[in-house]
Design a protein around this motif. Structure first.
Motif, short mmCIF file in Angstrom:
data_model
loop_
_atom_site.label_atom_id
_atom_site.label_comp_id
_atom_site.label_asym_id
_atom_site.label_seq_id
_atom_site.Cartn_x
_atom_site.Cartn_y
_atom_site.Cartn_z
N ALA A 188 0.91 -1.17 -0.12
CA ALA A 188 -0.03 -0.14 0.14
C ALA A 188 0.93 1.25 -0.07
CB ALA A 188 -0.73 0.13 1.26
N ALA A 189 2.21 1.16 -0.06
CA ALA A 189 3.18 2.39 0.09
C ALA A 189 2.58 3.38 -0.92
CB ALA A 189 4.36 1.79 -0.16
N GLY A 190 2.14 2.98 -2.31
CA GLY A 190 1.87 3.91 -3.11
C GLY A 190 0.60 4.86 -2.98
N THR A 191 -0.20 4.19 -1.94
CA THR A 191 -1.40 5.03 -1.51
C THR A 191 -1.20 5.71 -0.54
OG1 THR A 191 -2.18 3.18 0.05
CG2 THR A 191 -2.63 2.88 -2.27
N PHE A 192 0.01 6.01 0.31
CA PHE A 192 0.30 6.52 1.41
C PHE A 192 0.30 8.00 1.03
CE2 PHE A 192 3.38 8.84 4.29
CZ PHE A 192 2.66 8.80 5.54
N ARG A 193 -0.58 8.90 1.57
CA ARG A 193 -0.66 10.31 1.03
C ARG A 193 0.28 11.32 1.88
NH1 ARG A 193 -7.10 11.06 1.54
NH2 ARG A 193 -6.20 10.21 3.57
N GLY A 194 0.75 10.80 3.03
CA GLY A 194 1.75 11.66 3.59
C GLY A 194 0.91 13.02 4.39
N ASP A 195 -0.27 12.90 4.49
CA ASP A 195 -1.01 14.07 5.07
C ASP A 195 -0.91 13.63 6.78
OD1 ASP A 195 -2.75 11.99 4.81
OD2 ASP A 195 -4.34 13.40 3.97
N GLY A 196 -0.80 12.22 7.22
CA GLY A 196 -0.71 12.07 8.62
C GLY A 196 0.77 11.34 8.62
N SER A 197 1.16 10.82 10.04
CA SER A 197 2.51 10.55 10.15
C SER A 197 2.50 9.06 9.74
CB SER A 197 2.75 10.50 11.46
OG SER A 197 2.34 9.70 12.39
N ALA A 198 3.62 8.56 9.01
CA ALA A 198 3.86 7.20 8.97
C ALA A 198 3.53 6.28 9.98
CB ALA A 198 5.43 7.00 8.43
N ARG A 199 4.12 6.76 11.08
CA ARG A 199 3.82 5.92 12.30
C ARG A 199 2.25 5.75 12.61
NH1 ARG A 199 5.54 7.33 18.35
NH2 ARG A 199 4.39 9.13 17.83
N GLY A 200 1.70 6.60 12.54
CA GLY A 200 0.31 6.76 12.65
C GLY A 200 -0.53 5.66 11.70
N TRP A 201 -0.05 5.71 10.24
CA TRP A 201 -0.36 4.93 9.43
C TRP A 201 -0.13 3.47 9.74
CZ3 TRP A 201 2.74 2.62 5.01
CH2 TRP A 201 2.22 2.41 3.83
#
Lengths: 84, 190
Positions: free
Chosen positions: B65-78
């Motif tokens: 799902a890395a390609g769907t990470f939008r970066g508007d929250g933290s990666a840790r939270g994701w």
């Protein structure tokens, strides 16, 4: 609680209700002050508040660092999916 | 294991690189967040083996799902949110399990509120193993929020978002979990 008191405009059970917010500094200015006044004059609530704060502090300091992953598990997980 | 330059990259950069298929970035993400993810998974499940399966599932999902990470929250939270979902799927709560509806005052009394002073908790609180045992004795819901807030350092808004709860419900859950933790520490031998 037996011996509940109203001090600083708050009953002991009201201090209990807001205790976590108070310890996090998130109770709002007026309530923070009321609780401070209550705690200064109510040893029962003061002692309990100190204990809750001590437990929170101990969790953070003693357990704060997660155990590192065992090396075999780290290797297994870090192998990118699709690798053999 | 990843080279030092990869290890220095921020989470968002690592996830972008993972989306491009860069394996060393994936290794760096596992190295950086794996222990936290496993700790939350362990808090929500009953045994190490299940937690390890959850850990693996989370990082497989992160790779895909890395390609769907939008970066508007933290990666840790994701990652923590994915951990919750994976743990819930793996370790489903029993259907029909009654909710716990103890009054706040009853919880507080168990934790020593209003009681005459007895043995102080100092020795338990100074002992990492006994403190960990007290945490382990709690129900998964309580362990989960204590791990997120007290150990992972999420603020209450981030915790609410990760848990999918409203702010007041999150605060209430945290307060109750803390009281239950005090009660559990009290039950540990002095």
């Amino acid at each position: 609680m037996n011996g509940e008191r109203r001090v600083g405009g708050l009953w002991c059970h009201e201090v209990l209700e807001h205790l976590s917010d108070y310890l996090d500094g998130a109770a709002g200015e007026a309530v923070q002050k009321q609780i401070e006044t209550h705690l200064a004059q109510c040893t029962t609530c003061s002692r309990f508040g100190d204990e809750v704060a001590a437990v929170i502090g101990a969790i953070r300091t003693r357990l704060g660092e997660a155990d590192p992953l065992p090396s075999e598990l780290l290797r297994r997980v870090a192998r990118a999916p699709g690798e053999g | 294991m990843p080279d030092p330059e990869t290890e220095r990259r921020g989470d968002a950069a690592l996830i972008r690189a993972i989306a491009a298929g860069e394996r060393s970035a994936f290794e760096a993400l596992v190295l950086r967040h794996g222990a936290s993810i496993r700790r939350l998974a362990r808090a929500m499940t009953t045994d190490d083996a299940t937690a390890d399966d959850v850990l693996q599932e989370v990082f497989v999902s992160a790779w895909r799902a890395a390609g769907t990470f939008r970066g508007d929250g933290s990666a840790r939270g994701w990652l923590l949110t994915m951990t919750r979902h994976a743990a819930q799927r793996t370790h489903r709560r029993r259907v029909g399990e009654p909710g716990r509806a103890e009054s706040l005052e009853s919880l507080a009394c168990d934790a020593g509120w209003g009681a005459a002073p007895d043995a102080p908790l100092d020795r338990v609180l100074a002992d990492r193993q006994r403190l960990a045992a007290a945490l382990d004795a709690l129900q998964p819901d309580d362990r989960e929020i204590l791990v997120l807030v007290e150990l992972e350092g999420l603020d209450i808004d981030e915790a609410a978002q990760t848990l999918g709860l409203k702010l007041n419900a999150t605060k209430s859950r945290l307060h109750r979990a803390r009281l239950r933790m005090v009660a559990a520490a009290r039950k540990e031998p002095a």
